[in-house]
Design a protein around this motif. Sequence first.
Motif, short mmCIF file in Angstrom:
data_model
loop_
_atom_site.label_atom_id
_atom_site.label_comp_id
_atom_site.label_asym_id
_atom_site.label_seq_id
_atom_site.Cartn_x
_atom_site.Cartn_y
_atom_site.Cartn_z
N UNK A 98 -42.23 80.71 -6.22
CA UNK A 98 -41.36 80.64 -5.03
C UNK A 98 -42.12 81.03 -3.76
N UNK A 99 -43.00 82.03 -3.87
CA UNK A 99 -43.66 82.57 -2.66
C UNK A 99 -45.04 81.98 -2.41
N UNK A 100 -45.60 81.32 -3.44
CA UNK A 100 -46.97 80.76 -3.36
C UNK A 100 -48.01 81.87 -3.13
N UNK A 101 -47.75 83.04 -3.71
CA UNK A 101 -48.68 84.16 -3.63
C UNK A 101 -49.35 84.36 -4.99
N UNK A 102 -50.57 84.88 -4.96
CA UNK A 102 -51.30 85.14 -6.19
C UNK A 102 -50.67 86.31 -6.94
N UNK A 103 -50.94 86.38 -8.24
CA UNK A 103 -50.40 87.49 -9.02
C UNK A 103 -50.97 88.83 -8.57
N UNK A 104 -52.21 88.82 -8.08
CA UNK A 104 -52.82 90.06 -7.58
C UNK A 104 -52.06 90.56 -6.35
N UNK A 105 -51.75 89.64 -5.44
CA UNK A 105 -50.99 90.00 -4.25
C UNK A 105 -49.61 90.49 -4.63
N UNK A 106 -48.97 89.79 -5.55
CA UNK A 106 -47.63 90.16 -5.97
C UNK A 106 -47.61 91.53 -6.64
N UNK A 107 -48.63 91.82 -7.42
CA UNK A 107 -48.71 93.13 -8.08
C UNK A 107 -48.71 94.25 -7.04
N UNK A 108 -49.47 94.06 -5.98
CA UNK A 108 -49.56 95.06 -4.90
C UNK A 108 -48.22 95.18 -4.17
N UNK A 109 -47.64 94.03 -3.82
CA UNK A 109 -46.39 94.03 -3.06
C UNK A 109 -45.24 94.61 -3.90
N UNK A 110 -45.14 94.20 -5.15
CA UNK A 110 -44.08 94.70 -6.02
C UNK A 110 -44.20 96.21 -6.23
N UNK A 111 -45.42 96.68 -6.38
CA UNK A 111 -45.63 98.12 -6.54
C UNK A 111 -45.12 98.87 -5.32
N UNK A 112 -45.42 98.38 -4.11
CA UNK A 112 -44.96 99.03 -2.89
C UNK A 112 -43.44 98.97 -2.76
N UNK A 113 -42.85 97.84 -3.11
CA UNK A 113 -41.40 97.71 -3.03
C UNK A 113 -40.71 98.61 -4.05
N UNK A 114 -41.34 98.83 -5.19
CA UNK A 114 -40.78 99.77 -6.17
C UNK A 114 -40.89 101.20 -5.67
#
Length: 465
Positions: A263-279
């Motif tokens: 959906x976001x066209x972001x890499x899994x590495x980027x998502x891992x960082x973003x999801x961690x911060x949102x958590x």
Amino acid sequence: MFIGREQELKILNETYDKPGFQMTVIYGRRRIGKSRLITEFIKDKKASYYVASQTSLEDNVRKWGGQFIDDIAPELEGAEFSDLENFFKFVGNTCKDERVIIALDEIPYVAEADESFLSRFQIAIDTILAKKNIYLIICGSAISFMEKEILSEKSPVFGRRTNQIFLKPFDYLDSAKFVPKYSAEEKAIVYGVTGGVAKYLSLFDDRLSLDQNIINNYFTSSGYLFEEPHNLLTQEFRTINTYNSVIEACSNGANKVNEISDRTHESTATLSYVLKNLMTVGVISKVFAITDEKNKKKVSYEITDGMYRFWYRFVPMARTAIEMGRGDVYYQKYVKDKLHEFMGEIFEYMCRYYVLLKGMDGELGCFVTNAGKWWGNGHDRKPTDIDVVGIDNTSNKALIGECKFKNEQIDKGIYEALMDRKGLIDRKYEEVQFLFFSLSGYSKWVEENADKGKVKLLTLEDLYI
């Protein structure tokens, strides 16, 4: 009126009653009520409370010194401090034997203004404050900063604190105290759309209808919550576009990393960082299927903050109508009828919390030590789920439950569907209770045929007793 926080006030008062230097760290997401907790605690005590500014260290020292003089030594009005060490020496000389509370709110603002602050603060604690009858409270909203720079072993002030309080949103029971005139259904929806956050709850006036409160706060351009997610994300993160996209994707049903990536066209590495911060800031949670936590295929990322969940579901599409002054029309036409659907997962969360409360009180046939949900394949190998699973790890017992926040009674089909899910969770657990939670009650068939020994038929009102 101050509502709730009995346990936190108990901790603060017990720490205050201990002799000598004590230190408490309070942290939690913005708007959660940290400042209100501190002001309530100190209101009948000798105390100085300063909220830091996003300015230079020198400016904060000057303002902090002025606040301390106003609170503790008003006879010295007009004195100023530009040097941190001189200010702390003054504090030490002023605080004699009497118990004094010194509270510094939003400490990240000061620490980020000057990287030497925490080390100098640590020296002042060790050489001055620790020798006095001072109760030091430091507080911050930037959760990642508080955990890394204040609470971690690498922090200069590590080892100085007596205790810490991670302030969380109100549960659905305490949230209801903000709107005591509302019905149980209305109280639940208020909890759902505010996420139990103190500031948002305080915006709801039970002299007005629920609809009018939601319109006033979300669907008018001057409403407090109209731009709130953007404001919060801007305060927490330097660039918010990716964070916004990830939350939006989760709101639209993308709950796996690969789905969010698509959906976001972001890499899994980027998502891992973003999801961690949102958590870290409490917007998103990583959810596991209970009793199957080691199965990496059964991991879901969900928006658990009610305000974010509601806003991303309904407000973006309403923006044009809101800015034209027709947000009320949009709400009545497109939002109001979807409130029960929106409340589905939130009601499940409320029911799990109820199971923990009553289970620990021994009212559900086993001592519930953990509660969650389960999903996987049913006995027919088709995907299925169980809304509520309560686990008693002390005796390997369990209960399972079904939740419906609808204007429809739970009928024979729903009843039998839950009974057909017996044995799906880990077989080491003996299922001793079956719970149903219904907004609109039960059909005659269910009332007459439910196994009264093992089945409980609960209504929303039962959750508030």
